[in-house]
Design an enzyme around this catalytic site. Structure first.
Site, PDB file in Angstrom:
ATOM      1  N   GLY A  42       0.789  -1.218   0.000  1.00 36.48           N
ATOM      2  CA  GLY A  42       0.000   0.000   0.000  1.00 36.48           C
ATOM      3  C   GLY A  42       0.825   1.274   0.000  1.00 36.48           C
ATOM      4  CG  ASP A 314      -5.233   5.452   6.366  1.00 34.21           C
ATOM      5  OD1 ASP A 314      -4.937   5.142   7.533  1.00 34.21           O
ATOM      6  OD2 ASP A 314      -4.412   5.965   5.568  1.00 34.21           O
ATOM      7  CG  HIS A 445      24.639   4.313  32.311  1.00 34.23           C
ATOM      8  ND1 HIS A 445      24.055   5.558  32.217  1.00 34.23           N
ATOM      9  CD2 HIS A 445      25.982   4.517  32.436  1.00 34.23           C
ATOM     10  CE1 HIS A 445      25.009   6.479  32.292  1.00 34.23           C
ATOM     11  NE2 HIS A 445      26.183   5.876  32.433  1.00 34.23           N
TER      12      HIS A 445
END
Length: 469
Positions: A42, A314, A445
């Site tokens: 699409g 959509d 970290h």
């Protein structure tokens, strides 16, 4: 007209909503046929999300190489735009072939052509070679997607008038570009081309960019646009477009007093939004009519007013996001299969791939105050993140919005990799996690993800690396 054997589920449209519906339904051992008139994947895969992010990544490399003197890097960047486009096209082609392979591997039958309803249980398929066939089905799923909105006087067939697809298919860089629309698509593409050296003029009828986001979220983007030399013109409505020997002249009218302005450029890009595609399937033949906004109304499972016809993506309404459409497809397939349908009303992240990125999920602070007895906020600035400092991108912040019992109701992220960071916050919203639990998660970290833990700790007044409010 030839006749095809019946199929259990007919899915029309092979975008992120349609092909996901088809694959999931096939995984439930249902007989599935997927009809697509163009390329599988699409708009998202072929003309939107994937090609734009490929070019955005390439533009970021070029821009960072030019602007990293603080890291001891100075470079003269030579952009081979044709090679860049070839690289982008190769990515799109690989993903397109991958979707086809996945469909076939899961047992989905693929049909190329344009589908239109004949009656409530059949469609006719018009092939590109002029031939046609008829497919009968038990269930149908409409996933025909959306198309860019076209402004009067700025029709896309006109020379040097582009939609997003046309902009992403350019084979050479224009020297200058007028962009009509400062929504997230307009700003993503504007910043992409600005980083590649294109002179950008943006025209927006409203008084700010990306009105879906709050002012504090878009402030870093506005600052970055200024640094890129983009000319931003707010409160101006694009009214006319005239061709010239060099390109186009765009005329605007100011909303306040009607004064007219003219902007010259090699081309104009229209990015004022998208509208659902509901006029291609002869929906009236089965008694389906779009609402006033052009969408097909559905229930929480994607079912339309015609009980055995579903709509996802959509075409079924806001939010018009690929990942939302994919989840709607999974829910529809599960409902048709009679399985335990996934939980509805999930938190759906929204992302703008601007510079810096913006990502949101769940409720804003203002929205939370409308539904909760008490609302609190935890924040962590990117400038306090060791990992953000090492990337050279320290603009933005992480914010957690919490309600009763310190449960995370939403979050906003502005900064590097916001599109990646938002998923952890979406999980917290989905699972109803309180900030004390989120703060206890050990984040590696140095990483940007530490910012989420610090924001959670800040909401508890126990942050280590930023001052508690």
């Amino acid at each position: 007209m030839s006749e095809r054997l019946d199929t259990g589920i007919l899915v029309v449209g092979g975008g992120p909503a349609g092909y996901v519906t088809a694959i999931r339904a096939a995984q439930y051992d249902l007989d599935v046929t997927l009809v697509e008139m163009d390329a599988l994947g699409g708009t998202c895969l072929n003309r939107g999300c994937i090609p734009s992010k490929a070019l955005i990544s390439a533009a970021d490399v070029a821009h960072d190489a030019r602007t990293s003197s603080q890291m001891g890097i100075s470079a003269e960047v030579d952009i081979n735009f044709q090679r860049m486009v070839e690289w982008k096209d190769d990515i799109v082609g690989r993903m397109n072939r991958s979707v086809e392979k996945l469909c076939k591997a899961n047992g989905v039958s693929l049909v190329e052509g344009h589908a239109a309803f004949e009656d409530e249980h059949s469609v006719s398929i018009e092939k590109s070679d002029g031939q046609s066939e008829r497919i009968t089905f038990e269930y149908a799923v409409v996933a025909t997607g959306s198309r860019p909105i076209e402004l009067p006087g700025f029709e896309f067939h006109r020379s040097n008038v582009l939609d997003a697809k046309g902009a992403l298919e350019l084979d050479e860089l224009p020297a200058s570009l007028v962009v009509v629309g400062a929504g997230y698509i307009g700003m993503e593409l504007s910043m992409l081309f600005a980083k590649l050296g294109v002179e950008i003029t943006v025209v927006e009828a409203l008084d700010s960019m990306m009105p879906a986001f709050s002012p504090d979220l878009i402030a870093p983007v506005a600052s970055a646009a200024s640094e890129l030399g983009m000319e931003m013109n707010y409160g101006e409505l694009a009214s006319e477009c005239h061709p010239t020997d060099q390109g186009v002249v765009v005329t605007t009218e100011e909303a306040d007093d009607g004064d007219r302005q003219e902007y010259e450029a090699d081309a104009v890009l229209i990015a004022v939004g998208r509208t659902p595609v509901t006029n291609t399937m002869a929906l009236g033949r089965i008694g389906l009519e779009p609402d006033d906004d052009g969408f097909l109304r559905t229930d929480e499972y994607g079912r339309t007013a015609v009980d055995h016809v579903f709509a996802v993506g959509d075409v079924a309404g806001e939010p018009m996001l690929a990942h939302a459409g994919s989840m709607e497809g999974e829910i529809a397939a599960s409902e048709i299969a009679g399985r335990n349908t996934p939980a509805v009303n999930r938190a759906i992240p929204a992302v703008a791939f601007t510079s810096p990125e913006i990502a949101t999920v769940g409720l804003s602070e203002a929205e939370a105050k409308e539904t909760q007895h008490s609302v609190s906020v935890g924040e962590f600035p990117m400038r306090a993140s060791g990992r953000a400092l090492t990337t050279g991108h320290t603009e933005g912040f992480v914010r957690l919005v919490c309600g009763d019992s310190n449960v995370v109701l939403g979050g906003q992220v502005v900064g590097p990799e916001a599109s990646e960071l938002i998923s952890e916050i979406a999980l917290a919203v989905d699972e109803g996690l309180p900030t004390d639990e989120l703060a206890e998660v050990i984040h590696p970290h140095p990483t940007l993800s530490e910012s989420i833990g610090e924001a959670a700790a800040n909401e508890q007044d126990i942050a280590i690396h930023t001052l508690n409010r």
